[in-house]
Scaffold this active site. Structure first.
Site, mmCIF file in Angstrom:
data_model
loop_
_atom_site.group_PDB
_atom_site.id
_atom_site.type_symbol
_atom_site.label_atom_id
_atom_site.label_comp_id
_atom_site.label_asym_id
_atom_site.label_seq_id
_atom_site.Cartn_x
_atom_site.Cartn_y
_atom_site.Cartn_z
ATOM 1 N N ASP A 120 60.860 2.617 -57.065
ATOM 2 C CA ASP A 120 62.019 3.491 -57.259
ATOM 3 C C ASP A 120 63.263 2.805 -56.718
ATOM 4 O O ASP A 120 63.387 2.566 -55.515
ATOM 5 C CB ASP A 120 61.811 4.831 -56.545
ATOM 6 C CG ASP A 120 60.848 5.741 -57.276
ATOM 7 O OD1 ASP A 120 60.462 5.385 -58.396
ATOM 8 O OD2 ASP A 120 60.500 6.797 -56.731
ATOM 9 N N GLU A 149 52.991 11.196 -62.442
ATOM 10 C CA GLU A 149 51.545 11.050 -62.594
ATOM 11 C C GLU A 149 50.814 12.342 -62.239
ATOM 12 O O GLU A 149 51.266 13.110 -61.383
ATOM 13 C CB GLU A 149 51.041 9.909 -61.703
ATOM 14 C CG GLU A 149 51.631 8.567 -62.088
ATOM 15 C CD GLU A 149 51.428 7.491 -61.049
ATOM 16 O OE1 GLU A 149 51.410 6.307 -61.424
ATOM 17 O OE2 GLU A 149 51.310 7.820 -59.854
ATOM 18 N N THR A 203 47.308 2.824 -65.589
ATOM 19 C CA THR A 203 48.080 1.686 -65.120
ATOM 20 C C THR A 203 47.181 0.600 -64.512
ATOM 21 O O THR A 203 45.969 0.697 -64.563
ATOM 22 C CB THR A 203 49.144 2.138 -64.108
ATOM 23 O OG1 THR A 203 49.805 1.012 -63.556
ATOM 24 C CG2 THR A 203 48.537 2.958 -63.011
ATOM 25 N N GLU A 262 49.551 0.566 -68.927
ATOM 26 C CA GLU A 262 50.792 0.015 -68.378
ATOM 27 C C GLU A 262 50.421 -1.028 -67.328
ATOM 28 O O GLU A 262 49.316 -1.017 -66.799
ATOM 29 C CB GLU A 262 51.631 1.102 -67.699
ATOM 30 C CG GLU A 262 52.082 2.228 -68.592
ATOM 31 C CD GLU A 262 52.865 3.298 -67.835
ATOM 32 O OE1 GLU A 262 53.079 3.119 -66.602
ATOM 33 O OE2 GLU A 262 53.256 4.302 -68.447
ATOM 34 N N LEU A 267 52.998 -3.389 -61.668
ATOM 35 C CA LEU A 267 54.071 -4.144 -61.038
ATOM 36 C C LEU A 267 54.638 -5.153 -62.033
ATOM 37 O O LEU A 267 53.934 -5.594 -62.932
ATOM 38 C CB LEU A 267 53.554 -4.884 -59.803
ATOM 39 C CG LEU A 267 52.901 -4.022 -58.717
ATOM 40 C CD1 LEU A 267 52.318 -4.899 -57.622
ATOM 41 C CD2 LEU A 267 53.907 -3.046 -58.136
#
Length: 580
Positions: A202, A286, A446, A484, A487
């Site tokens: 973020d 999520e 992810t 996804e 990082l």
């Protein structure tokens, strides 16, 4: 104040990861996840973790019961909301020309895995305008020229409905979606009902709407709460999902109204530009509890996190279920012997491998309730989403966190505190996949870029095994799987791992199945650096070939040079504009 993308690079980039590791316990075929920012440890992670400093005072009651009686009949608790199962609707439409899914999550025609690219978190400013508009336009042009299928963008509740209930300002989103339409890019729109700020990656702060925060100040129990009374304001507690606590509306009603307003405003783009709605269901968008918050240094990787069930609404539910099960003494609070945010499993009576409370009758009772509350929360929101977007040609997706640390232990403590009842002896992802399947929603997962041997030894991380478990769960539930990277990575090793994971080469029975989409994190100046851009273009081409592609990276990169040269003016313009 939102940081620019130049600042984001330092925040999002991870260092190189240590070498191979061998674990004392072999990771099971359970799940591992990777929502954590990962910094290369110096030596032994455990020895560097100040896990016992500033430890909050431990409460004593109730410690995990160890009664010798057989309480197994209490584990199969009655469904909390039986009406939801009756209300399930099949909802899975896909525009012709993209992947068409049959029963079992199998594609009918195309073999490619379309690539989307995540937009910066602050693509829309606090003034509801497009941030770096020139850079955005140039970037979209470059992405389209490179063969990217589309973009993913967060549609922030805290921006659009910021000032007053029912007052929606779509401002910059109208411009960005029109830009995407003009460039021929498809859009995955994320209904972001959470706060931006306080989680991995973020780079800016976007709080919940002003009027929601006002209600949370009046009633702090609207916020998730841990056993030490720490409140988390990232997302409204699911304990009050159906209660009219937000200016006369329930949180689920607010989410439904927001999605309905989005549909009404962008109806001219649904089904051909906006092809997917990813519905946020918790922190970081999520489906999970905020069990590992980075804000103010509360949690640090690879801590086990903490249960978030101590607001009065969650405790009221726990009390009612415990009384219905004939064990009222189990309904006063959650486990108080489960350590703290930065503990390790073996340091806690609840999560230790031998005789741990997680594997007791009380532990099964509590974890069943805790995880089922989360699944029920997702089901209520999905019921609204599928109703709102019915017959629009838009598919619905839900993101599940990849929590891969301590995956090799028996208890899988970080997954349990996040709400995923996954242990060495129990598959916690199948129940989630089955819930999504009832609504035809896509399971978005992810950590596809991570390899087991890149992760810390003593934290028993196993992202590859986690992805495998999730793939098998979605196969059994017959639900589509998308992925996804957790990082930012620009190296060929990460690209190759994503290709392998997205091909779903798990076992011999998956030869006709691939992921339905992959979303690349994230558009920033680093992506447009010459070497990174060349590798990215080659990666997109390889993803388009699917698992039938047989060409080596060198051959694909040579062919990618044409696209790199063709997009050079747009790439240079995008990189310069993003940096400034």
């Amino acid at each position: 104040m939102a940081m620019n993308l130049g600042h984001q690079i330092g925040t999002l980039s991870g260092n190189q990861i240590p070498t191979d590791f061998s674990t004392g316990e072999q990771p099971s075929s359970a799940t591992a996840s990777t929502s954590a920012v990962w910094r290369a440890p110096s030596g032994n992670l455990r020895s560097n973790s100040p896990q016992e400093t500033v430890s909050p005072p431990m409460l004593t009651p109730p410690l995990t019961p160890r009664s010798a009686g057989d309480w197994s009949h209490l584990i199969n608790l009655p469904t909390l909301r039986p009406d939801l199962s009756a209300a399930c609707q099949a909802y899975a439409t896909e525009e012709a020309g993209t992947a068409e899914w049959k029963e079992g999550g199998r594609k009918e025609e195309k073999k490619e895995v379309p690539v989307f690219v995540m937009m910066p978190l602050d693509s829309v400013s606090n003034g509801n305008t497009v941030n770096r508009k020139k850079a955005m336009n140039a970037s979209l042009h470059a992405l389209k020229s490179a063969g990217v299928e589309g973009i993913m963008i967060d549609v922030w509740w805290g921006l659009v409905e910021r000032e007053a209930p029912g007052c929606y300002n779509w401002g910059g989103y109208t411009e960005i979606l029109d830009m995407a339409n003009k460039h021929g890019l498809r859009v995955q729109a994320v209904m972001s009902f959470h706060q931006c700020g306080g989680n991995v990656g973020d780079s800016c702060t976007i709080p919940l709407p002003k009027w929601v925060r006002e209600e949370m100040e009046k009633d702090p129990d609207l916020a998730y709460t841990d056993q030490w009374g720490r409140r988390n304001y990232e997302y409204v507690s699911l304990g009050c999902d159906s209660l009219p606590v937000l200016k006369g509306r329930s949180p689920v009603q607010c989410y439904a109204d927001f999605m309905r307003a989005f549909k009404d405003h962008f109806k001219h783009l649904l089904g051909h530009t906006v092809m997917e709605i990813q519905v946020g269901m918790g922190p970081a968008g999520e489906l999970r509890y905020p069990s590992y918050p980075e804000e103010n240094g509360t949690w640090k990787f690879p801590g086990i996190g903490a249960f978030q069930c101590y607001d009065k609404y969650m405790l009221n539910s726990l009390k009612a279920v415990a009384e219905a099960a004939g064990k009222p003494e189990w309904g006063g609070t959650g486990p108080t012997d489960a350590g703290h945010y930065n503990s390790w499993p073996e340091d806690t009576p609840f999560f230790k491998k031998d005789g741990g409370g997680w594997n007791s009758h009380y532990g099964e009772f509590f974890l069943s309730w805790y995880s089922r509350m989360l699944i029920e929360h997702g089901e209520q929101i999905l019921l609204s989403a599928t109703s709102v977007f019915k017959d629009t040609g838009v598919k619905i997706s839900v993101k599940v966190a990849g929590i891969h640390w301590h995956y090799g232990t028996r208890s899988h403590a970080p997954e349990l505190t996040a709400g995923y009842y996954n242990t060495r002896f129990r598959d916690g992802y199948l129940a989630i996949a089955q819930m999504l399947a009832r609504y035809g929603a896509v399971f978005n997962f992810t950590c596809l870029e991570m390899r087991d041997h890149e992760q810390p030894q003593d934290a028993l991380c196993a992202p590859e095994k986690l992805v495998r478990q999730v793939a098998l769960a979605t196969k059994e539930a017959q639900v589509a799987l998308a992925g996804e990277n957790a990082l930012p990575r620009h190296d060929e090793s990460a690209h190759e791992q994503i290709l392998q994971a997205s091909s779903l080469n798990i076992d011999g029975s998956m030869h006709e199945r691939e992921m339905c989409a992959f979303t690349y994190l994230r558009m920033n100046p680093s992506l447009f650096q010459p070497d990174n851009w060349r590798r990215f273009v080659a990666f997109v081409k390889k993803m388009k070939e699917g698992k039938d592609g047989r060409r080596c990276w060198e051959q694909v990169e040579r062919e990618a040079e044409y696209f790199v040269n063709a997009t050079k003016p747009f790439v240079q313009e995008a990189a310069l504009a993003l940096l400034h």
